[in-house]
Design a protein around this motif. Sequence first.
Motif, PDB file in Angstrom:
ATOM      1  N   ARG A   1       0.835  -1.115   0.013  1.00 41.06           N
ATOM      2  CA  ARG A   1       0.102   0.108  -0.104  1.00 41.06           C
ATOM      3  C   ARG A   1       0.975   1.032  -0.013  1.00 41.06           C
ATOM      4  O   ARG A   1       0.700   2.175  -0.877  1.00 41.06           O
ATOM      5  CB  ARG A   1      -1.017  -0.020   1.052  1.00 41.06           C
ATOM      6  CG  ARG A   1      -2.333  -0.730   1.043  1.00 41.06           C
ATOM      7  CD  ARG A   1      -3.152  -0.473   2.164  1.00 41.06           C
ATOM      8  NE  ARG A   1      -2.805  -0.746   3.460  1.00 41.06           N
ATOM      9  CZ  ARG A   1      -2.712  -2.012   4.104  1.00 41.06           C
ATOM     10  NH1 ARG A   1      -3.152  -3.026   3.508  1.00 41.06           N
ATOM     11  NH2 ARG A   1      -2.294  -2.015   5.295  1.00 41.06           N
ATOM     12  N   ALA A   2       1.891   1.393   0.700  1.00 40.13           N
ATOM     13  CA  ALA A   2       2.826   2.395   0.927  1.00 40.13           C
ATOM     14  C   ALA A   2       3.613   2.658  -0.363  1.00 40.13           C
ATOM     15  O   ALA A   2       3.686   3.748  -0.992  1.00 40.13           O
ATOM     16  CB  ALA A   2       3.709   2.290   2.049  1.00 40.13           C
TER      17      ALA A   2
ATOM     18  N   GLN B   1       2.390   1.497  -3.393  1.00 42.08           N
ATOM     19  CA  GLN B   1       1.500   2.137  -4.426  1.00 42.08           C
ATOM     20  C   GLN B   1       1.230   3.666  -3.906  1.00 42.08           C
ATOM     21  O   GLN B   1       0.665   4.273  -5.281  1.00 42.08           O
ATOM     22  CB  GLN B   1       0.242   1.526  -4.156  1.00 42.08           C
ATOM     23  CG  GLN B   1       0.308   0.005  -4.715  1.00 42.08           C
ATOM     24  CD  GLN B   1      -1.100  -0.949  -4.327  1.00 42.08           C
ATOM     25  OE1 GLN B   1      -1.731  -0.771  -3.362  1.00 42.08           O
ATOM     26  NE2 GLN B   1      -1.270  -1.833  -5.257  1.00 42.08           N
ATOM     27  N   ASP B   2       1.315   4.123  -2.974  1.00 38.24           N
ATOM     28  CA  ASP B   2       1.269   5.618  -2.737  1.00 38.24           C
ATOM     29  C   ASP B   2       2.414   6.268  -2.897  1.00 38.24           C
ATOM     30  O   ASP B   2       2.477   7.569  -2.558  1.00 38.24           O
ATOM     31  CB  ASP B   2       0.707   5.644  -1.104  1.00 38.24           C
ATOM     32  CG  ASP B   2      -0.635   5.250  -1.001  1.00 38.24           C
ATOM     33  OD1 ASP B   2      -1.611   4.957  -1.831  1.00 38.24           O
ATOM     34  OD2 ASP B   2      -1.141   5.047   0.431  1.00 38.24           O
ATOM     35  N   GLY B   3       3.552   5.684  -3.423  1.00 42.36           N
ATOM     36  CA  GLY B   3       4.595   6.450  -3.761  1.00 42.36           C
ATOM     37  C   GLY B   3       5.851   6.459  -2.766  1.00 42.36           C
ATOM     38  O   GLY B   3       6.641   7.192  -3.248  1.00 42.36           O
ATOM     39  N   GLU B   4       5.654   5.595  -1.764  1.00 45.10           N
ATOM     40  CA  GLU B   4       6.735   5.622  -0.987  1.00 45.10           C
ATOM     41  C   GLU B   4       7.954   4.806  -1.341  1.00 45.10           C
ATOM     42  O   GLU B   4       7.760   3.475  -1.527  1.00 45.10           O
ATOM     43  CB  GLU B   4       6.136   4.972   0.510  1.00 45.10           C
ATOM     44  CG  GLU B   4       7.161   5.027   1.510  1.00 45.10           C
ATOM     45  CD  GLU B   4       6.815   4.583   2.804  1.00 45.10           C
ATOM     46  OE1 GLU B   4       7.574   3.847   3.559  1.00 45.10           O
ATOM     47  OE2 GLU B   4       5.671   4.817   3.265  1.00 45.10           O
ATOM     48  N   ARG B   5       8.816   5.308  -1.703  1.00 45.57           N
ATOM     49  CA  ARG B   5      10.013   4.512  -2.411  1.00 45.57           C
ATOM     50  C   ARG B   5      10.716   3.782  -1.337  1.00 45.57           C
ATOM     51  O   ARG B   5      11.206   2.637  -2.024  1.00 45.57           O
ATOM     52  CB  ARG B   5      11.024   5.686  -2.805  1.00 45.57           C
ATOM     53  CG  ARG B   5      10.629   6.641  -4.031  1.00 45.57           C
ATOM     54  CD  ARG B   5      11.689   7.438  -4.744  1.00 45.57           C
ATOM     55  NE  ARG B   5      12.715   6.510  -5.385  1.00 45.57           N
ATOM     56  CZ  ARG B   5      13.461   7.004  -5.997  1.00 45.57           C
ATOM     57  NH1 ARG B   5      13.604   8.279  -6.288  1.00 45.57           N
ATOM     58  NH2 ARG B   5      14.066   6.151  -6.820  1.00 45.57           N
TER      59      ARG B   5
ATOM     60  N   GLY C   1       0.692  -0.795  -9.070  1.00 46.75           N
ATOM     61  CA  GLY C   1      -0.538   0.024  -8.998  1.00 46.75           C
ATOM     62  C   GLY C   1      -1.780  -0.886  -9.142  1.00 46.75           C
ATOM     63  O   GLY C   1      -2.932  -0.628  -8.566  1.00 46.75           O
TER      64      GLY C   1
ATOM     65  N   ASP D   1      -3.829  -5.892  -6.486  1.00 46.30           N
ATOM     66  CA  ASP D   1      -5.108  -5.728  -5.507  1.00 46.30           C
ATOM     67  C   ASP D   1      -5.130  -7.093  -4.484  1.00 46.30           C
ATOM     68  O   ASP D   1      -5.634  -8.012  -4.802  1.00 46.30           O
ATOM     69  CB  ASP D   1      -6.249  -5.682  -6.070  1.00 46.30           C
ATOM     70  CG  ASP D   1      -7.332  -5.332  -5.138  1.00 46.30           C
ATOM     71  OD1 ASP D   1      -7.076  -5.121  -4.119  1.00 46.30           O
ATOM     72  OD2 ASP D   1      -8.579  -5.442  -5.506  1.00 46.30           O
TER      73      ASP D   1
ATOM     74  N   ARG E   1      -5.937  -7.366  -1.480  1.00 47.06           N
ATOM     75  CA  ARG E   1      -7.004  -7.244  -0.494  1.00 47.06           C
ATOM     76  C   ARG E   1      -7.877  -8.327  -0.377  1.00 47.06           C
ATOM     77  O   ARG E   1      -8.373  -9.057  -1.247  1.00 47.06           O
ATOM     78  CB  ARG E   1      -7.937  -5.944  -0.574  1.00 47.06           C
ATOM     79  CG  ARG E   1      -7.131  -4.633  -0.602  1.00 47.06           C
ATOM     80  CD  ARG E   1      -8.068  -3.614  -0.640  1.00 47.06           C
ATOM     81  NE  ARG E   1      -8.201  -3.504  -2.174  1.00 47.06           N
ATOM     82  CZ  ARG E   1      -9.036  -2.673  -2.676  1.00 47.06           C
ATOM     83  NH1 ARG E   1      -9.801  -1.679  -1.949  1.00 47.06           N
ATOM     84  NH2 ARG E   1      -9.273  -2.527  -3.961  1.00 47.06           N
TER      85      ARG E   1
END
Length: 95
Positions: free
Chosen positions: A24-25, A27-31, A75, A78, A80
């Motif tokens: 999740r991180a 996917q949110d752009g956290e390198r 991205g 999934d 989940r």
Amino acid sequence: MAIAERVLQLHRLDDLRPDEALIRAAQDGEREAASALVERYYPRVRSFVSYLTNGRSNAEDLTQEVFARALGALGRFDGRGGNYRFEPWLLRIAK
């Protein structure tokens, strides 16, 4: 020494978050989360690719290609609900 190995040596993260949180991180752009996923799964993917290629010398390049493709497609991953796990997804990309 391969580029990915140099990056892993520079960024020894030892991130203890579960895969789901790292995904999740990332996917949110956290390198750092993406780097932690690479660090966590690089040996397994390298071993699998080496097995598939009968230990050819290009296994390192192919492993890096697997991670480039996987991170590019992250991205769309999934996981989940427990329907998909990251490692089998990554190994399907490798295959």
